[in-house]
Design an enzyme around this catalytic site. Structure first.
Site, mmCIF file in Angstrom:
data_model
loop_
_atom_site.group_PDB
_atom_site.id
_atom_site.type_symbol
_atom_site.label_atom_id
_atom_site.label_comp_id
_atom_site.label_asym_id
_atom_site.label_seq_id
_atom_site.Cartn_x
_atom_site.Cartn_y
_atom_site.Cartn_z
ATOM 1 N N GLY A 26 0.816 -1.199 0.000
ATOM 2 C CA GLY A 26 0.000 0.000 0.000
ATOM 3 C C GLY A 26 0.849 1.248 0.000
ATOM 4 O O GLY A 26 1.895 1.320 -0.658
ATOM 5 N N CYS A 27 0.440 2.249 0.775
ATOM 6 C CA CYS A 27 1.150 3.532 0.802
ATOM 7 C C CYS A 27 2.583 3.393 1.287
ATOM 8 O O CYS A 27 3.439 4.223 0.942
ATOM 9 C CB CYS A 27 0.396 4.524 1.685
ATOM 10 S SG CYS A 27 -1.253 4.965 1.075
ATOM 11 N N ALA A 28 2.878 2.372 2.087
ATOM 12 C CA ALA A 28 4.239 2.171 2.590
ATOM 13 C C ALA A 28 5.187 1.642 1.517
ATOM 14 O O ALA A 28 6.403 1.593 1.736
ATOM 15 C CB ALA A 28 4.223 1.213 3.775
#
Length: 348
Positions: A142-144
């Site tokens: 995801g965003c990581a």
């Protein structure tokens, strides 16, 4: 210990369709027809509060207002993801003064669609990489993913001393919008997310270039419901807790301080910050938790304003604005599903 790889180049790419936030807000009535007007109206201020002025998406805005199934979403994901990866890779390679044949390993991160063969294999049909290139497809960060993917690419570079690694990220958040889902999370996502791609070249480099130094991460117990996807009949349904800013504000600082302390560092030793701008409230939570001056978050706020949240790609847009600046030590940071936060130090 093998030497830390240098960051030789960073580049970004966006799709064709520009989406001003004001137009998207006005479009919201058509985008979520199943939510009654009296229930939609209280959610519309999210468009102003997001900190976004412009986004770029792979499909025309009108596409968002119609229902679509997995086959169509997947076809569009493969087509647009590969096109954006090709552009970002070309720019990154040009910035490093390299040809595709000079790349020894290829790592690609994405969480907004599914492709098998994976995106790196599809990209090899578009650019003349060597056929013995090492491939590392990464899904689910995801965003990581912008931070953790870069860390995995750096690990590859250390495992292959003297070799060059191309790291790429691409996200097509617009293809996950689902008009049948009138939930607050989905409306919030429509106010925040955009599409984009980014690339970075890692390898041996001269002394003035930043080096990909120590990285780390923290995953919290019992936090799986904070962020992620639900697999629905017509696509991926967003899981996006309203508690994310509060969680970041409460939990981030101790985790970061522990990561830095293991390396004999403190937040005061960092002079540049490439922070994932998950939204205006998340940026405010970073500032409060880490005790930062507003100027430290200016690059992240500018990327959020101009491009929205592009999941894993976003922090690399921030890095592009920073990596040539004369910092001594830069901290990259991004949260994602798990609930996980990734840390990465760049040092000169």
């Amino acid at each position: 210990m093998p030497p830390d790889p240098a960051l030789l180049a960073v580049a970004t790419a966006v799709p064709a369709h520009r989406l001003p936030q004001g137009e998207m807000r006005a479009f919201a009535d058509r985008l979520f027809p199943r939510r009654p007007r009296e229930k939609l109206e209280p959610l519309l201020p999210a468009f102003e509060a997001a900190g976004v002025e412009t986004r770029w998406i792979a499909v025309p805005m009108e596409w968002l207002a119609e229902p679509h199934g997995w086959p169509e979403r997947t076809r569009l994901y493969r087509r647009h993801a590969v096109a954006l990866l090709k552009e970002a890779a070309g720019k990154a390679l040009a910035g490093a003064g390299l040809a595709p044949q000079e790349i020894d390993a290829l790592a690609v991160v994405s969480t907004t669609g599914i492709a098998v063969p994976s995106l790196d294999a599809l990209l090899m049909e578009e650019l003349p990489f060597r056929r013995d290139v090492v491939r590392l497809p990464l899904f689910g960060y995801g965003c990581a993913g912008g931070v953790l993917g870069l860390a995995r690419a750096a690990d590859l570079a250390r495992a292959l001393p003297g070799r060059r690694v191309l790291f790429l990220a691409v996200e097509l958040c617009s293809l996950t919008y689902r008009v049948q889902d009138p939930t607050k999370s989905n409306v919030s996502a429509a106010a925040l997310f955009g599409d984009g791609a980014a690339g970075a070249v890692l390898g041996p480099g001269e002394g003035s270039l930043p080096r990909i130094a120590a990285g780390g991460e923290r995953t919290w117990e019992g936090s799986l419901a904070i962020m992620g996807w639900r697999v629905e009949r017509d696509g991926l349904g967003v899981l996006f807790s309203r508690h994310i800013p509060r969680f970041v504000e409460r939990e981030l600082a101790p985790a970061l301080r522990a990561f830095l302390a293991e390396r004999g560092l403190a937040v005061a030793d960092i002079d540049a910050f490439a922070l994932h701008p998950g939204g205006a409230k998340v940026l405010a939570a970073y500032q409060e938790a880490l005790g930062l001056e507003a100027e430290a978050l200016a690059p992240a706020r500018a990327v959020l304003r101009d491009y929205g949240n592009m999941s894993s790609v976003t922090v690399l847009f921030v890095l592009e604005r920073l990596w040539r600046r004369p910092f001594r030590r830069c901290l990259m940071l991004a949260p994602g599903p798990g609930f996980t936060v990734g840390f990465q130090l760049l040092e000169r």
